[in-house]
Design a protein around this motif. Sequence first.
Motif, short mmCIF file in Angstrom:
data_model
loop_
_atom_site.label_atom_id
_atom_site.label_comp_id
_atom_site.label_asym_id
_atom_site.label_seq_id
_atom_site.Cartn_x
_atom_site.Cartn_y
_atom_site.Cartn_z
N ILE A 1 45.60 38.31 36.04
CA ILE A 1 46.04 38.27 37.44
C ILE A 1 45.33 37.15 38.19
O ILE A 1 45.96 36.38 38.94
CB ILE A 1 45.77 39.63 38.12
N LEU A 2 44.03 37.03 37.99
CA LEU A 2 43.25 36.01 38.70
C LEU A 2 43.58 34.60 38.19
O LEU A 2 43.58 33.64 38.97
CB LEU A 2 41.76 36.31 38.55
N ALA B 1 41.92 47.54 44.82
CA ALA B 1 40.67 46.82 44.54
C ALA B 1 40.84 45.32 44.70
O ALA B 1 39.98 44.64 45.28
CB ALA B 1 40.19 47.15 43.12
N LEU B 2 41.95 44.80 44.21
CA LEU B 2 42.21 43.36 44.35
C LEU B 2 42.32 42.96 45.81
O LEU B 2 41.79 41.92 46.23
CB LEU B 2 43.49 42.99 43.59
N GLN B 3 42.99 43.78 46.60
CA GLN B 3 43.14 43.45 48.02
C GLN B 3 41.78 43.48 48.72
O GLN B 3 41.48 42.61 49.55
CB GLN B 3 44.09 44.42 48.71
N LYS B 4 40.94 44.45 48.37
CA LYS B 4 39.63 44.56 49.00
C LYS B 4 38.73 43.38 48.64
O LYS B 4 37.98 42.86 49.48
CB LYS B 4 38.95 45.87 48.57
N VAL B 5 38.78 42.94 47.38
CA VAL B 5 37.87 41.89 46.92
C VAL B 5 38.42 40.49 47.17
O VAL B 5 37.70 39.59 47.61
CB VAL B 5 37.55 42.08 45.41
N ILE B 6 39.71 40.29 46.90
CA ILE B 6 40.31 38.96 47.03
C ILE B 6 40.81 38.71 48.46
O ILE B 6 40.88 37.58 48.92
CB ILE B 6 41.47 38.78 46.02
N GLY B 7 41.19 39.80 49.14
CA GLY B 7 41.58 39.66 50.53
C GLY B 7 43.06 39.42 50.77
O GLY B 7 43.45 38.92 51.82
N LYS B 8 43.90 39.77 49.80
CA LYS B 8 45.35 39.64 49.99
C LYS B 8 46.04 40.77 49.23
O LYS B 8 45.51 41.29 48.25
CB LYS B 8 45.85 38.28 49.49
N GLU C 1 34.60 35.15 36.34
CA GLU C 1 33.45 35.88 35.79
C GLU C 1 32.56 36.41 36.91
O GLU C 1 31.99 37.50 36.81
CB GLU C 1 32.65 34.98 34.85
N ASN C 2 32.45 35.64 37.99
CA ASN C 2 31.64 36.09 39.12
C ASN C 2 32.30 37.21 39.90
O ASN C 2 31.62 38.08 40.47
CB ASN C 2 31.36 34.91 40.07
N LEU C 3 33.64 37.21 39.93
CA LEU C 3 34.39 38.21 40.68
C LEU C 3 34.50 39.55 39.94
O LEU C 3 34.58 40.61 40.58
CB LEU C 3 35.79 37.70 40.99
N LEU C 4 34.53 39.51 38.62
CA LEU C 4 34.81 40.72 37.85
C LEU C 4 33.87 41.89 38.13
O LEU C 4 34.33 43.03 38.30
CB LEU C 4 34.84 40.41 36.35
N PRO C 5 32.54 41.68 38.21
CA PRO C 5 31.67 42.84 38.49
C PRO C 5 32.02 43.54 39.80
O PRO C 5 32.03 44.78 39.86
CB PRO C 5 30.26 42.21 38.54
N SER C 6 32.32 42.77 40.84
CA SER C 6 32.70 43.38 42.12
C SER C 6 34.03 44.11 42.00
O SER C 6 34.20 45.21 42.54
CB SER C 6 32.80 42.31 43.21
N ARG D 1 46.69 46.62 26.79
CA ARG D 1 45.77 45.59 27.25
C ARG D 1 44.46 46.21 27.75
O ARG D 1 44.43 47.35 28.19
CB ARG D 1 46.41 44.77 28.39
N THR D 2 43.40 45.42 27.68
CA THR D 2 42.14 45.89 28.25
C THR D 2 42.13 45.61 29.75
O THR D 2 42.82 44.70 30.23
CB THR D 2 40.93 45.18 27.60
N ASP D 3 41.35 46.39 30.47
CA ASP D 3 41.26 46.17 31.92
C ASP D 3 40.72 44.77 32.23
O ASP D 3 41.13 44.14 33.21
CB ASP D 3 40.36 47.23 32.56
N ARG D 4 39.83 44.29 31.39
CA ARG D 4 39.31 42.92 31.57
C ARG D 4 40.46 41.91 31.46
O ARG D 4 40.56 40.99 32.27
CB ARG D 4 38.24 42.62 30.53
N ASP D 5 41.32 42.11 30.49
CA ASP D 5 42.44 41.18 30.29
C ASP D 5 43.42 41.25 31.45
O ASP D 5 43.94 40.22 31.90
CB ASP D 5 43.15 41.51 28.97
#
Length: 231
Positions: free
Chosen positions: A58-59, A30-37, A70-75, A49-53
């Motif tokens: 990481i970000l 998911a991180l690679q798809k959204v962040i691009g690396k 906050e803008n990236l988390l929903p995606s 830990r919570t998934d949000r944490d």
Amino acid sequence: MVLAKAAYLFDIDGTLLHARGIGRQAFEIALQKVIGKPYSLQNEDFSGRTDRDILYGILEKEGIEKEEIENLLPSLYDVYIKVFEELVSENKDKLLVFPKVRELLDALRGECVGLLTGNLKESAYIKLKAAGLDGYFPYNVGAFGDISRNRVKLFKVALDSLKKYYGVDGFEKVWIIGDSHKDILCAKANNAISFAVATGKESKEELAKYNPDYLFCDFNEIDSIIKILSS
């Protein structure tokens, strides 16, 4: 005022089952798809830990500002859930439900049971369904990992959810059943009873340092455990 005898709030990963790294793999994709690396999270500690944490941390390490996170988390959540569901479907047989868990949950049928988990709601129930445990937990009853970075803050949400679902005003006792010291701290911060099992990453000796109310290596002493939780 209607008071139920007890509420039972369960963690999932490391407590009820072992997901064999599927969540970690889904985060990487998911991180690679959204962040691009590409990301490798093999050394990232997920325990308690919570998934949000987890995602927030990481970000933050990437130097991304809070507003952008906050803008990236929903995606990230959306992509993660899709990837996670695919991976679980492909690897369903790899999920391990710990011994005596079903026997414990059978004993608690008819009681006020819910979740207090770091998982996102959708991934929690995907995981439970794949493991054959979804029938023990009513949908959307509890608190989930998108609510806060701090597990302690999930407690009130979980309790309010159980009160509403079970139609009561409160509980004489509230149990938090988990495998992490963060489950113990959550219980202590909210005047709940901590029931710890060393079925996750932390040993019995490590968990003992946090003085849980009850501590077992696992659920194998099932008769004693059921007696304690029913007291």
